[in-house]
Motif scaffolding. Structure first.
Motif, PDB file in Angstrom:
ATOM      1  N   GLN A  40      50.247  22.052  43.660  1.00  0.00           N
ATOM      2  CA  GLN A  40      49.643  23.330  44.012  1.00  0.00           C
ATOM      3  C   GLN A  40      49.606  23.454  45.532  1.00  0.00           C
ATOM      4  OE1 GLN A  40      45.916  23.993  42.066  1.00  0.00           O
ATOM      5  NE2 GLN A  40      45.341  25.696  43.396  1.00  0.00           N
ATOM      6  N   ARG A  51      55.665  30.985  42.592  1.00  0.00           N
ATOM      7  CA  ARG A  51      55.216  30.813  41.206  1.00  0.00           C
ATOM      8  C   ARG A  51      56.216  31.348  40.184  1.00  0.00           C
ATOM      9  NH1 ARG A  51      49.732  34.145  41.864  1.00  0.00           N
ATOM     10  NH2 ARG A  51      49.901  33.157  43.908  1.00  0.00           N
ATOM     11  N   ASP A  64      50.657  29.526  43.825  1.00  0.00           N
ATOM     12  CA  ASP A  64      51.935  29.070  44.354  1.00  0.00           C
ATOM     13  C   ASP A  64      51.922  27.550  44.487  1.00  0.00           C
ATOM     14  OD1 ASP A  64      53.181  31.597  44.639  1.00  0.00           O
ATOM     15  OD2 ASP A  64      52.061  31.958  46.492  1.00  0.00           O
TER      16      ASP A  64
END
Length: 285
Positions: free
Chosen positions: A154, A191, A201
């Motif tokens: 992440q 993403r 994202d």
């Protein structure tokens, strides 16, 4: 490079296996072949590298890594995916399929004995968001042969892993990773290349193993945890429970050459190691 999987092939494989990506296992499959190529290239593998891939899933990244490495250990927690991967690789990877070795295991608990030989030299993985940090730290601790890596996590976690002292995102992940390695951001991942599409994202983190600070890692990590448990407090206060009292904490900090009024986010991992070492013998806990 091996024939890579497209979005339609990935969905067909998942349907055939009755696999529905789950949040519990943090499954988000990369369906864009160009992104897979970019990740494999960014890993900067040597042909002699023995790669460790965590969570190969349906095999998208696996197929890109096999031609670039001497051997690939794939650690997969989902038994269905682990059973299906050899056939996918056989169909799409040609002779490189012989390099693959699959381990049905939890990457947060897998041991060097379970991985076996040849010992991994590089970690390349699309890590589940919910376990990314503990997986990286566990593998660096358990597998001293790992010299470098490239992991997709992440985006906010990537910031935390790479943050230097003094940065607002510097904290426990940054400090603990710094014990093992030097880390840097290696690019964003949007993403839209995933299935299912996550609501955040991703980012790539590259790291290179370094010589750790002098001192005891476990004791040092206890200091890191204590310092950031109450990150707004001065170290004198934040480490009071660890040291036994604010006064004892101040004495230890002074002995380590650290200002007791500083806060954890200002310290390097070497500073934390010095604090751990300055605690009187017999009081380490």
């Amino acid at each position: 490079m091996s024939g890579l999987l497209g979005a339609s092939t990935i969905r067909a494989l998942a349907k055939a296996l009755d696999v529905r990506p789950t949040k519990t296992l943090g499954q988000n499959f990369v369906t864009d072949a160009n992104t897979v190529r970019r990740i494999a290239a960014a890993a900067k593998l040597d042909p002699t590298d023995v790669v460790l891939e965590v969570g190969p899933g349906l095999g998208s990244l696996t197929l890109a890594l096999l031609p670039l490495s001497a051997h690939l250990h794939a650690v997969e927690i989902d038994p269905r995916l682990a059973r299906a991967l050899p056939e996918t690789v056989r169909v799409h990877a040609g002779p490189d399929a012989a390099k693959l070795q699959i381990h049905t295991a939890d990457a947060m608990r897998v041991t060097r004995d379970e991985i076996g030989e040849p010992a991994p030299t590089a970690l390349v993985a699309n890590l589940p968001y919910n376990v990314a940090v503990p997986v990286v730290l566990h593998l660096l601790s358990e597998l001293p042969t790992l010299q470098r890596g490239l992991v997709m996590v992440q985006s906010e976690v990537a910031d935390r892993l790479c943050a230097p002292p003094g940065n607002k995102t510097y904290g426990v992940p940054s400090a603990k990773l710094a014990w093992y390695a030097e880390a840097r951001r290696a690019g964003p991942v949007p993403r839209g290349v995933f299935w299912p599409v996550p609501n955040v994202d991703s980012g790539l983190v590259a790291f290179t193993r370094r010589q750790p600070p002098q001192g005891d890692r476990v004791a040092t990590f206890r200091v890191v945890d204590a310092a950031f448990a109450q990150r707004r407090k001065t170290l004198r206060s934040a480490l009071a429970g660890w040291a036994g009292s604010p006064t004892a904490a101040a004495d230890i900090l002074n002995a380590a050459g650290v200002d007791p009024t500083a806060r954890g986010e200002a310290l390097t991992i070497e500073n934390f190691a010095a604090i751990a070492a300055a605690k009187p013998t017999g009081e380490q806990r």
